[in-house]
Design a protein around this motif. Structure first.
Motif, PDB file in Angstrom:
ATOM      1  N   ARG A   8     -35.656  13.893  28.027  1.00 22.63           N
ATOM      2  CA  ARG A   8     -36.984  13.877  28.011  1.00 22.63           C
ATOM      3  C   ARG A   8     -37.627  12.327  28.401  1.00 22.63           C
ATOM      4  O   ARG A   8     -38.472  12.545  29.210  1.00 22.63           O
ATOM      5  N   GLU A   9     -37.001  11.353  27.884  1.00 20.87           N
ATOM      6  CA  GLU A   9     -37.519  10.098  28.258  1.00 20.87           C
ATOM      7  C   GLU A   9     -37.407   9.785  29.732  1.00 20.87           C
ATOM      8  O   GLU A   9     -38.606   9.443  30.463  1.00 20.87           O
ATOM      9  N   ASN A  10     -36.487  10.121  30.592  1.00 19.79           N
ATOM     10  CA  ASN A  10     -36.189   9.948  31.879  1.00 19.79           C
ATOM     11  C   ASN A  10     -37.430  10.839  32.518  1.00 19.79           C
ATOM     12  O   ASN A  10     -37.754  10.403  33.541  1.00 19.79           O
ATOM     13  N   LEU A  11     -37.434  12.158  32.092  1.00 23.15           N
ATOM     14  CA  LEU A  11     -38.355  13.029  32.888  1.00 23.15           C
ATOM     15  C   LEU A  11     -39.652  12.308  32.891  1.00 23.15           C
ATOM     16  O   LEU A  11     -40.533  12.331  33.749  1.00 23.15           O
ATOM     17  N   GLN A  31     -49.591  15.813  32.721  1.00 21.49           N
ATOM     18  CA  GLN A  31     -48.877  15.170  31.378  1.00 21.49           C
ATOM     19  C   GLN A  31     -47.429  15.360  31.698  1.00 21.49           C
ATOM     20  O   GLN A  31     -46.988  16.482  31.913  1.00 21.49           O
ATOM     21  N   PRO A  32     -46.436  14.637  31.276  1.00 28.07           N
ATOM     22  CA  PRO A  32     -45.091  14.597  31.269  1.00 28.07           C
ATOM     23  C   PRO A  32     -44.805  15.901  30.278  1.00 28.07           C
ATOM     24  O   PRO A  32     -43.935  16.579  30.781  1.00 28.07           O
ATOM     25  N   SER A  33     -45.509  16.173  29.217  1.00 29.76           N
ATOM     26  CA  SER A  33     -45.174  17.040  28.324  1.00 29.76           C
ATOM     27  C   SER A  33     -45.312  18.615  28.951  1.00 29.76           C
ATOM     28  O   SER A  33     -44.743  19.569  28.633  1.00 29.76           O
ATOM     29  N   ALA A  34     -45.881  18.510  30.278  1.00 30.78           N
ATOM     30  CA  ALA A  34     -46.089  20.081  30.811  1.00 30.78           C
ATOM     31  C   ALA A  34     -44.973  20.532  31.541  1.00 30.78           C
ATOM     32  O   ALA A  34     -44.728  21.452  32.157  1.00 30.78           O
ATOM     33  N   PHE A  35     -44.030  19.480  31.645  1.00 26.35           N
ATOM     34  CA  PHE A  35     -42.835  19.679  32.495  1.00 26.35           C
ATOM     35  C   PHE A  35     -41.517  19.848  31.623  1.00 26.35           C
ATOM     36  O   PHE A  35     -41.420  19.234  30.639  1.00 26.35           O
ATOM     37  N   SER A  36     -40.541  20.756  31.740  1.00 25.38           N
ATOM     38  CA  SER A  36     -39.669  21.321  30.952  1.00 25.38           C
ATOM     39  C   SER A  36     -38.180  20.436  31.570  1.00 25.38           C
ATOM     40  O   SER A  36     -38.204  20.162  33.001  1.00 25.38           O
ATOM     41  N   GLU A  37     -37.387  20.129  30.634  1.00 25.49           N
ATOM     42  CA  GLU A  37     -36.156  19.476  31.256  1.00 25.49           C
ATOM     43  C   GLU A  37     -35.554  20.131  32.034  1.00 25.49           C
ATOM     44  O   GLU A  37     -34.605  19.649  32.738  1.00 25.49           O
ATOM     45  N   GLU A  38     -35.572  21.512  32.061  1.00 29.22           N
ATOM     46  CA  GLU A  38     -34.977  22.544  32.914  1.00 29.22           C
ATOM     47  C   GLU A  38     -35.354  22.177  34.408  1.00 29.22           C
ATOM     48  O   GLU A  38     -34.525  22.589  35.445  1.00 29.22           O
ATOM     49  N   GLN A  39     -36.406  21.516  34.622  1.00 28.02           N
ATOM     50  CA  GLN A  39     -36.895  21.076  36.119  1.00 28.02           C
ATOM     51  C   GLN A  39     -36.646  19.740  36.150  1.00 28.02           C
ATOM     52  O   GLN A  39     -37.114  19.280  37.507  1.00 28.02           O
ATOM     53  N   ARG A  72     -45.068  22.366  37.094  1.00 30.34           N
ATOM     54  CA  ARG A  72     -45.751  22.470  36.008  1.00 30.34           C
ATOM     55  C   ARG A  72     -45.971  23.659  35.395  1.00 30.34           C
ATOM     56  O   ARG A  72     -45.990  23.946  34.163  1.00 30.34           O
ATOM     57  N   GLY A  73     -46.296  24.575  36.520  1.00 23.58           N
ATOM     58  CA  GLY A  73     -46.946  26.211  36.050  1.00 23.58           C
ATOM     59  C   GLY A  73     -45.574  26.960  35.650  1.00 23.58           C
ATOM     60  O   GLY A  73     -45.817  28.065  35.266  1.00 23.58           O
TER      61      GLY A  73
END
Length: 74
Positions: A8-11, A31-39, A72-73
């Protein structure tokens, strides 16, 4: 910081750096929180492209913002 580590930190770091480099006026919407680590790999690809360019055309910036919006979507 080792961006090869998927966390998460790197993302969040990569998203923030992309926003800074693109000088995104609407950076609050990305916002970074809108993205998943899967991406992570997709975000890393965008990050690598953005960081290697010294100048970007308006169409390149629009394409990058569009891609981030697509990611993000998900």
């Amino acid at each position: 910081m080792d961006l090869n580590e998927k966390n998460r930190e790197n993302l969040e770091f990569m998203i923030e750096q992309i926003k800074l480099k693109l000088r995104m006026a609407s950076g609050a919407a990305m916002q970074p929180s809108a993205f998943s680590e899967e991406q992570y790999e997709d975000i890393r690809d965008v990050y690598d492209i953005v960081m290697t360019k010294s100048n970007m055309s308006i169409s390149e910036v629009e394409a990058i913002v569009s891609e981030l919006g697509r990611l993000r979507g998900r």
